[in-house]
Design an enzyme around this catalytic site. Structure first.
Site, PDB file in Angstrom:
ATOM      1  N   SER A 265     -78.865  37.306 -37.179  1.00  0.00           N
ATOM      2  CA  SER A 265     -78.635  35.912 -36.833  1.00  0.00           C
ATOM      3  C   SER A 265     -77.842  35.264 -37.959  1.00  0.00           C
ATOM      4  CB  SER A 265     -79.983  35.199 -36.666  1.00  0.00           C
ATOM      5  OG  SER A 265     -79.820  33.799 -36.602  1.00  0.00           O
TER       6      SER A 265
ATOM      7  N   TYR B  54     -89.134  32.546 -39.307  1.00  0.00           N
ATOM      8  CA  TYR B  54     -88.065  33.334 -38.684  1.00  0.00           C
ATOM      9  C   TYR B  54     -86.896  33.533 -39.646  1.00  0.00           C
ATOM     10  CZ  TYR B  54     -84.408  34.590 -35.317  1.00  0.00           C
ATOM     11  OH  TYR B  54     -83.395  35.223 -34.647  1.00  0.00           O
TER      12      TYR B  54
ATOM     13  N   LYS C  29     -85.348  37.086 -41.095  1.00  0.00           N
ATOM     14  CA  LYS C  29     -83.950  37.492 -40.922  1.00  0.00           C
ATOM     15  C   LYS C  29     -83.262  37.711 -42.272  1.00  0.00           C
ATOM     16  CE  LYS C  29     -83.659  37.743 -36.479  1.00  0.00           C
ATOM     17  NZ  LYS C  29     -83.517  39.054 -35.817  1.00  0.00           N
TER      18      LYS C  29
END
Length: 352
Positions: free
Chosen positions: A156, A169, A173
């Site tokens: 991402s 999150y 990542k």
């Protein structure tokens, strides 16, 4: 190996003549994983679908079979390394040697950091980061002795740039990014023919915004511009066919975010502090009854498919994705253009 036609261009396929490609997809029951399964199935691959939700897995397997692929649905919690390794063993026993492994499974919590309980943060990290580590390890344990294979990490823009309300999150990542770079350097050092690559995604219209644990006052949404999961899936399949590239950027918003973070991170901090809360929420209040997939799968009894609820606001096109896949061609064209311009300038100079 042979040169194969995969719909939009030639690529060196990770299989031998007459042998189907064996692909493992984690997080395969919904979103990007679900869309990617369809693309691999459409070219006749044997696709192992790893996820937790029974209904989502069954629906994904049915689609794979209808599109011409072979499906093997396996219920797996990616946070459990023993389950992951057992799934890999089952894939090789029933489908054959794994050619491609795609790590995509994740979970998250939408909330300010101090509203996320420690056990929730740990769970996000175990699924969304360690799940990638365990998947990669299971794949390498089988690929390295054969010295062939490709591993794709679905990343991402948030692997480089953290945003508010998604600390767990973003942390996962970022961790995947560092892990993948370290592993890639090791494989290059050992001159292995097993490759790892990472695909950095933009905001995608997936079901996660309706099933991720949220403590926001309003309904969660992807930060516009929003892309359809089919764009992300095409990028994943391309990366699997061209895994020597270290990473791919999908969407102009990803490019803009990463460039802004590189050259003006403090300014971006302030911009996100001002806009990051509203841009991740719709005007509608959050439904307190929405499912939560942190501890239990949201698609255990109902299939959510690949798309979320933002079809009307999402695009199916990304010129930047094509550019990311054709760096060499763009450089050659740019070089030719510069050469022509230089030649023209020289002619004009001689004519004066």
């Amino acid at each position: 190996m042979r040169l194969e036609w995969f719909g939009r261009g030639y690529a060196f396929g990770m299989r031998h003549q007459g042998v189907r490609q064996v692909v493992v997809l984690t997080g395969a029951s919904g979103g990007i994983g679900r869309a990617t399964a369809r693309l691999f199935a459409g070219r006749g691959a044997a696709v192992a679908l790893l996820a937790r939700g029974e209904a989502g897995l069954k629906a994904a397997a049915k689609e794979v079979e209808e599109l011409g692929g072979t499906a093997l649905p396996i219920e797996v919690d990616m946070a459990d390394e023993r389950e992951v390794d057992a799934a890999a063993t089952r894939v090789e026993n029933e489908l054959g040697a794994i050619d491609v492994w795609v790590n995509d499974a994740f979970t998250s919590v939408f909330a300010p950091f101090m509203q996320i309980e420690p056990e929730e943060f740990r769970r996000v990290t175990e699924v969304s980061y360690l799940g990638f580590v365990f998947g990669t390890r299971a794949a390498l344990a089988r690929m390295l002795p054969r010295d062939r294979g490709a591993i794709v990490q679905v990343g991402s823009a948030l692997a480089y740039r953290g945003i508010p309300l998604q600390s767990a999150y973003c942390g996962a990542k970022h961790a995947i990014q560092g892990f993948n770079e370290s592993l890639r350097a090791e494989l290059l050092h050992d001159r292995r023919n097993v490759h790892v690559t990472m695909v950095q995604m933009p905001a995608v219209n997936t079901p996660q915004f309706g099933w991720v644990l949220s403590r926001l006052g309003r309904r969660a949404q992807p930060v516009p511009p929003i892309y359809q999961p089919e764009i992300a899936a095409r990028a994943v399949v391309y990366a699997a066919d061209h895994p020597k590239r270290r990473e791919y950027w999908v969407g102009a918003s990803t490019v803009g975010t990463l460039i802004a973070d590189k050259f003006a991170p403090a300014l971006l901090d302030r911009y996100l502090a001002r806009t990051g809360y509203d841009s991740q929420q719709t005007p509608q209040p959050r439904d307190p009854r929405q499912p939560r997939n942190l501890w239990q799968p949201a698609d255990e009894h109902a299939d959510f498919g690949a798309h979320g609820d933002f079809d009307e606001r999402s695009t199916r096109r990304s010129p930047q994705l094509w550019a990311s896949q054709h760096h060499g061609l763009i450089a050659a064209v740019a070089g030719a253009g510069l050469a022509v311009a230089a030649a023209g300038a020289a002619v004009l100079a001689r004519g004066r």
